[in-house]
Enzyme design. Structure first.
Site, PDB file in Angstrom:
ATOM      1  N   LYS A  13      -1.902  -9.504  -6.467  1.00  0.00           N
ATOM      2  CA  LYS A  13      -2.053  -9.752  -5.019  1.00  0.00           C
ATOM      3  C   LYS A  13      -3.066  -8.791  -4.396  1.00  0.00           C
ATOM      4  O   LYS A  13      -3.882  -9.184  -3.570  1.00  0.00           O
ATOM      5  CB  LYS A  13      -0.707  -9.592  -4.280  1.00  0.00           C
ATOM      6  CG  LYS A  13       0.385 -10.532  -4.749  1.00  0.00           C
ATOM      7  CD  LYS A  13       1.638 -10.400  -3.896  1.00  0.00           C
ATOM      8  CE  LYS A  13       2.311  -9.047  -3.953  1.00  0.00           C
ATOM      9  NZ  LYS A  13       2.814  -8.642  -5.285  1.00  0.00           N
ATOM     10  N   ARG A  88       8.663 -10.135   2.073  1.00  0.00           N
ATOM     11  CA  ARG A  88       9.293  -9.931   0.766  1.00  0.00           C
ATOM     12  C   ARG A  88      10.672 -10.583   0.720  1.00  0.00           C
ATOM     13  O   ARG A  88      11.313 -10.579  -0.307  1.00  0.00           O
ATOM     14  CB  ARG A  88       9.513  -8.446   0.501  1.00  0.00           C
ATOM     15  CG  ARG A  88       8.307  -7.640   0.085  1.00  0.00           C
ATOM     16  CD  ARG A  88       7.890  -7.875  -1.346  1.00  0.00           C
ATOM     17  NE  ARG A  88       7.779  -6.736  -2.193  1.00  0.00           N
ATOM     18  CZ  ARG A  88       6.709  -5.972  -2.340  1.00  0.00           C
ATOM     19  NH1 ARG A  88       5.638  -6.178  -1.633  1.00  0.00           N
ATOM     20  NH2 ARG A  88       6.703  -4.995  -3.199  1.00  0.00           N
ATOM     21  N   ARG A 127      -0.836   0.259 -15.643  1.00  0.00           N
ATOM     22  CA  ARG A 127      -1.673   0.394 -14.437  1.00  0.00           C
ATOM     23  C   ARG A 127      -1.863   1.860 -14.044  1.00  0.00           C
ATOM     24  O   ARG A 127      -0.950   2.648 -14.080  1.00  0.00           O
ATOM     25  CB  ARG A 127      -1.016  -0.357 -13.277  1.00  0.00           C
ATOM     26  CG  ARG A 127      -1.791  -0.228 -11.968  1.00  0.00           C
ATOM     27  CD  ARG A 127      -1.406  -1.281 -10.984  1.00  0.00           C
ATOM     28  NE  ARG A 127      -0.074  -1.101 -10.429  1.00  0.00           N
ATOM     29  CZ  ARG A 127       0.457  -1.941  -9.526  1.00  0.00           C
ATOM     30  NH1 ARG A 127      -0.231  -2.989  -9.113  1.00  0.00           N
ATOM     31  NH2 ARG A 127       1.664  -1.728  -9.064  1.00  0.00           N
ATOM     32  N   ARG A 160       1.505   5.330 -10.596  1.00  0.00           N
ATOM     33  CA  ARG A 160       2.472   5.280  -9.503  1.00  0.00           C
ATOM     34  C   ARG A 160       3.873   5.502 -10.058  1.00  0.00           C
ATOM     35  O   ARG A 160       4.201   4.996 -11.108  1.00  0.00           O
ATOM     36  CB  ARG A 160       2.429   3.891  -8.837  1.00  0.00           C
ATOM     37  CG  ARG A 160       1.303   3.720  -7.844  1.00  0.00           C
ATOM     38  CD  ARG A 160       1.124   2.290  -7.399  1.00  0.00           C
ATOM     39  NE  ARG A 160       2.350   1.594  -7.010  1.00  0.00           N
ATOM     40  CZ  ARG A 160       2.375   0.354  -6.506  1.00  0.00           C
ATOM     41  NH1 ARG A 160       1.244  -0.305  -6.316  1.00  0.00           N
ATOM     42  NH2 ARG A 160       3.510  -0.224  -6.184  1.00  0.00           N
ATOM     43  N   ARG A 171      12.143  -3.419  -9.807  1.00  0.00           N
ATOM     44  CA  ARG A 171      11.257  -4.149  -8.880  1.00  0.00           C
ATOM     45  C   ARG A 171      11.212  -5.635  -9.211  1.00  0.00           C
ATOM     46  O   ARG A 171      11.176  -6.475  -8.314  1.00  0.00           O
ATOM     47  CB  ARG A 171       9.847  -3.547  -8.929  1.00  0.00           C
ATOM     48  CG  ARG A 171       9.808  -2.153  -8.308  1.00  0.00           C
ATOM     49  CD  ARG A 171       8.536  -1.441  -8.671  1.00  0.00           C
ATOM     50  NE  ARG A 171       7.359  -2.011  -8.055  1.00  0.00           N
ATOM     51  CZ  ARG A 171       6.131  -1.886  -8.549  1.00  0.00           C
ATOM     52  NH1 ARG A 171       5.919  -1.215  -9.664  1.00  0.00           N
ATOM     53  NH2 ARG A 171       5.110  -2.419  -7.916  1.00  0.00           N
TER      54      ARG A 171
HETATM   55  P1  AMP Z   1       3.794  -2.931  -3.525  1.00  0.00           P
HETATM   56  O1  AMP Z   1       2.630  -2.001  -3.516  1.00  0.00           O
HETATM   57  O2  AMP Z   1       3.579  -4.154  -2.737  1.00  0.00           O
HETATM   58  O3  AMP Z   1       4.267  -3.225  -4.948  1.00  0.00           O
HETATM   59  O4  AMP Z   1       4.995  -2.153  -2.811  1.00  0.00           O
HETATM   60  C1  AMP Z   1       5.490  -0.930  -3.302  1.00  0.00           C
HETATM   61  C2  AMP Z   1       6.859  -0.665  -2.699  1.00  0.00           C
HETATM   62  O5  AMP Z   1       6.743  -0.566  -1.266  1.00  0.00           O
HETATM   63  C3  AMP Z   1       7.912  -1.739  -2.932  1.00  0.00           C
HETATM   64  O6  AMP Z   1       8.558  -1.621  -4.180  1.00  0.00           O
HETATM   65  C4  AMP Z   1       8.859  -1.486  -1.759  1.00  0.00           C
HETATM   66  O7  AMP Z   1       9.667  -0.349  -1.993  1.00  0.00           O
HETATM   67  C5  AMP Z   1       7.879  -1.136  -0.642  1.00  0.00           C
HETATM   68  N1  AMP Z   1       7.459  -2.354   0.100  1.00  0.00           N
HETATM   69  C6  AMP Z   1       6.216  -2.904   0.141  1.00  0.00           C
HETATM   70  N2  AMP Z   1       6.196  -3.996   0.912  1.00  0.00           N
HETATM   71  C7  AMP Z   1       7.458  -4.143   1.377  1.00  0.00           C
HETATM   72  C8  AMP Z   1       8.080  -5.091   2.219  1.00  0.00           C
HETATM   73  N3  AMP Z   1       7.424  -6.135   2.736  1.00  0.00           N
HETATM   74  N4  AMP Z   1       9.414  -4.924   2.488  1.00  0.00           N
HETATM   75  C9  AMP Z   1      10.105  -3.892   1.990  1.00  0.00           C
HETATM   76  N5  AMP Z   1       9.576  -2.959   1.179  1.00  0.00           N
HETATM   77  C10 AMP Z   1       8.263  -3.083   0.856  1.00  0.00           C
END
Ligand code: AMP
Length: 219
Positions: A13, A88, A127, A160, A171
């Site tokens: 994404k 989400r 990654r 990360r 996740r």
């Molecule tokens: P991402 O970089 O999109 O994989 O997001 C990393 C982490 O940020 C996720 O595992 C969540 O803990 C938090 N996060 C990101 N977007 C959301 C969202 N829309 N709602 C809740 N937590 C989020």
């Protein structure tokens, strides 16, 4: 053009959002990036979000929704935006819809990027990310020229915390339970279309652009 990108962690994404952002000249809004920036600068929001992020859980809806509502009202979103990592779950989708209603706007397309579980784990566990500019690498498929430093800005590359093996499983489970139902939610609204997320970055960008274009012609 208001676009939502859906897909499991590791589906691409972020990478595709960046390409679409350049193409349509509208901002990419990554909730994960905004949260990580808050964690880095130790804001109150960041301190609150960190404990959820570290265990692969979702940050509470009210925190994320407020953040996105503020962001999409910014000047640079006037011609549209690309949401990457939001919504989400169904509650976030409903909050987004009512915010957009209030702004007399709507979502134009929701594009899901499909990648199988084995490949997601392969991508996420390898990654690596630049601490400064956020460029993505993979230890095997796209390593940086000099180990440990970014090709683009020479800053440190790191893994990360939530890309470590045990958190990846958490996740993916959150994705399956909370985010996956959005496919049905947006399908019922005739907004959802999926692309195959395996292939070259450019091939996948083309597939996304084609499906958006097709949707435009049909609406
Ligand atoms: P991402 O970089 O999109 O994989 O997001 C990393 C982490 O940020 C996720 O595992 C969540 O803990 C938090 N996060 C990101 N977007 C959301 C969202 N829309 N709602 C809740 N937590 C989020």
């Amino acid at each position: 053009m208001n676009i939502v990108l859906l897909g499991a962690p590791g589906a691409g994404k972020g990478t595709q959002g960046k390409n679409l952002s350049e193409r349509f000249k509208i901002p990419q809004i990554s909730t994960g990036d905004i949260l990580r920036a808050n964690v880095r600068s130790k804001t109150t929001l960041g301190q609150k979000a960190k404990e959820y992020m570290d265990r692969g859980a979702l940050v509470p809806d009210n925190v994320v929704v407020d953040m996105v509502v503020e962001r999409i009202q910014a000047e640079d979103c006037i011609n549209g935006f690309i949401l990457d990592g939001f919504p989400r779950n169904i509650r976030q989708a409903e909050a987004l819809e009512s915010t957009l209603d209030g702004m007399n706007k709507k979502i134009d397309a929701v594009v899901g990027i499909n990648v199988d579980r084995k490949e997601l784990i392969r991508r996420l566990s390898g990654r690596r990310v630049c601490r400064k500019c956020g460029a993505n690498y993979h230890v095997i498929f796209s390593p940086p020229l000099n180990i440990g430093s970014c090709d683009k800005c020479n800053s440190e590359i790191y893994q990360r915390d939530d890309d470590k093996e045990e958190t990846i499983e958490a996740r993916l489970k959150v994705y399956e339970e909370e985010t996956f139902p959005l496919i049905e939610y947006y399908s019922k609204k005739h907004l959802y279309r999926a692309v195959d997320g395996i292939g070259s970055i450019d091939q996948i960008t083309k597939a996304i652009l084609d499906t958006i274009e097709k949707g435009r012609n049909n609406s």
